[in-house]
Enzyme design. Sequence first.
Site, PDB file in Angstrom:
ATOM      1  N   GLU A 244      62.204  46.017 110.604  1.00 56.72           N
ATOM      2  CA  GLU A 244      63.024  46.878 110.285  1.00 56.72           C
ATOM      3  C   GLU A 244      63.891  46.776 109.188  1.00 56.72           C
ATOM      4  O   GLU A 244      64.062  47.736 108.632  1.00 56.72           O
ATOM      5  CB  GLU A 244      63.664  47.788 111.648  1.00 56.72           C
ATOM      6  N   VAL A 245      64.288  45.467 109.034  1.00 54.38           N
ATOM      7  CA  VAL A 245      65.297  45.243 107.936  1.00 54.38           C
ATOM      8  C   VAL A 245      64.735  44.119 107.113  1.00 54.38           C
ATOM      9  O   VAL A 245      64.204  43.143 107.411  1.00 54.38           O
ATOM     10  CB  VAL A 245      66.550  44.654 108.834  1.00 54.38           C
TER      11      VAL A 245
ATOM     12  N   HIS B 165      64.959  35.456 114.114  1.00 52.49           N
ATOM     13  CA  HIS B 165      65.121  36.054 115.695  1.00 52.49           C
ATOM     14  C   HIS B 165      65.467  34.648 116.420  1.00 52.49           C
ATOM     15  O   HIS B 165      64.258  33.975 116.650  1.00 52.49           O
ATOM     16  CB  HIS B 165      64.392  36.710 116.379  1.00 52.49           C
TER      17      HIS B 165
ATOM     18  N   ASP C 172      72.100  39.968 117.756  1.00 54.51           N
ATOM     19  CA  ASP C 172      71.498  41.311 117.768  1.00 54.51           C
ATOM     20  C   ASP C 172      72.191  42.456 118.583  1.00 54.51           C
ATOM     21  O   ASP C 172      72.600  42.143 119.738  1.00 54.51           O
ATOM     22  CB  ASP C 172      70.021  41.109 118.305  1.00 54.51           C
ATOM     23  N   ILE C 173      72.261  43.721 118.039  1.00 51.11           N
ATOM     24  CA  ILE C 173      72.840  44.804 118.471  1.00 51.11           C
ATOM     25  C   ILE C 173      71.848  45.257 119.785  1.00 51.11           C
ATOM     26  O   ILE C 173      72.601  45.803 120.685  1.00 51.11           O
ATOM     27  CB  ILE C 173      73.170  45.864 117.732  1.00 51.11           C
TER      28      ILE C 173
ATOM     29  N   HIS D 228      65.213  37.330 108.124  1.00 50.86           N
ATOM     30  CA  HIS D 228      65.924  37.102 109.208  1.00 50.86           C
ATOM     31  C   HIS D 228      65.083  36.548 110.312  1.00 50.86           C
ATOM     32  O   HIS D 228      64.014  36.736 110.635  1.00 50.86           O
ATOM     33  CB  HIS D 228      66.683  38.307 109.718  1.00 50.86           C
TER      34      HIS D 228
HETATM   35  P1  AMP Z   1      63.433  43.188 112.519  1.00 46.76           P
HETATM   36  O1  AMP Z   1      62.780  44.151 113.606  1.00 46.76           O
HETATM   37  O2  AMP Z   1      62.754  41.873 112.665  1.00 46.76           O
HETATM   38  O3  AMP Z   1      63.614  43.707 111.395  1.00 46.76           O
HETATM   39  O4  AMP Z   1      64.674  43.087 113.331  1.00 46.76           O
HETATM   40  C1  AMP Z   1      66.057  43.867 112.961  1.00 46.76           C
HETATM   41  C2  AMP Z   1      66.911  43.695 114.396  1.00 46.76           C
HETATM   42  O5  AMP Z   1      68.039  43.789 113.738  1.00 46.76           O
HETATM   43  C3  AMP Z   1      66.625  44.308 115.443  1.00 46.76           C
HETATM   44  O6  AMP Z   1      66.355  43.514 116.500  1.00 46.76           O
HETATM   45  C4  AMP Z   1      67.762  45.300 115.672  1.00 46.76           C
HETATM   46  O7  AMP Z   1      68.335  45.311 116.938  1.00 46.76           O
HETATM   47  C5  AMP Z   1      68.924  44.273 114.753  1.00 46.76           C
HETATM   48  N1  AMP Z   1      70.015  45.081 114.363  1.00 46.76           N
HETATM   49  C6  AMP Z   1      69.979  46.509 113.734  1.00 46.76           C
HETATM   50  N2  AMP Z   1      71.166  46.697 113.234  1.00 46.76           N
HETATM   51  C7  AMP Z   1      71.979  45.629 113.590  1.00 46.76           C
HETATM   52  C8  AMP Z   1      73.448  45.668 113.481  1.00 46.76           C
HETATM   53  N3  AMP Z   1      74.298  46.420 112.791  1.00 46.76           N
HETATM   54  N4  AMP Z   1      74.006  44.391 113.985  1.00 46.76           N
HETATM   55  C9  AMP Z   1      73.350  43.452 114.693  1.00 46.76           C
HETATM   56  N5  AMP Z   1      71.917  43.680 114.807  1.00 46.76           N
HETATM   57  C10 AMP Z   1      71.060  44.921 114.397  1.00 46.76           C
END
Ligand code: AMP
Length: 114
Positions: free
Chosen positions: A98-99, A105, A32-33, A103
Amino acid sequence: MTPPDTIFHKILRREISATVVFEDDEVLAFKDIHPKAPTHILFIAKKDADFVASIADLTDETAHVPALLIRKAQAFAKVHGIDGYQLKFHVGKAGGQEVFMLHLHFLSEQKLSS
Ligand code: AMP
């Protein structure tokens, strides 16, 4: 229909870089970034047929996907000697998601050995 596209799809297609820590035919795992723990890995399914935006969208056809991600996370922990960890799915915007590509974690206070 336009294929689903999120930042994680771009990572899968190697259009943007990520620190990949595990990959096989079924899943990709990367750091995770913005890590919330010393080890914070995200697991995603690779197959188009396994595409799910969110746990909220699961159907009988895709119900196996969370189990797949959990099983891969479990194996990953074993390989790295991590015996304590948290597995989380954020579900929907109100759940912190957010994405919108499903996925898992994987968080641990233990650091990756390599
Ligand atoms: P969620 O809130 O469950 O959608 O988690 C999305 C996660 O993706 C967050 O913890 C972000 O920090 C992570 N994230 C967003 N962009 C990237 C990226 N380019 N590479 C790695 N992790 C990312």
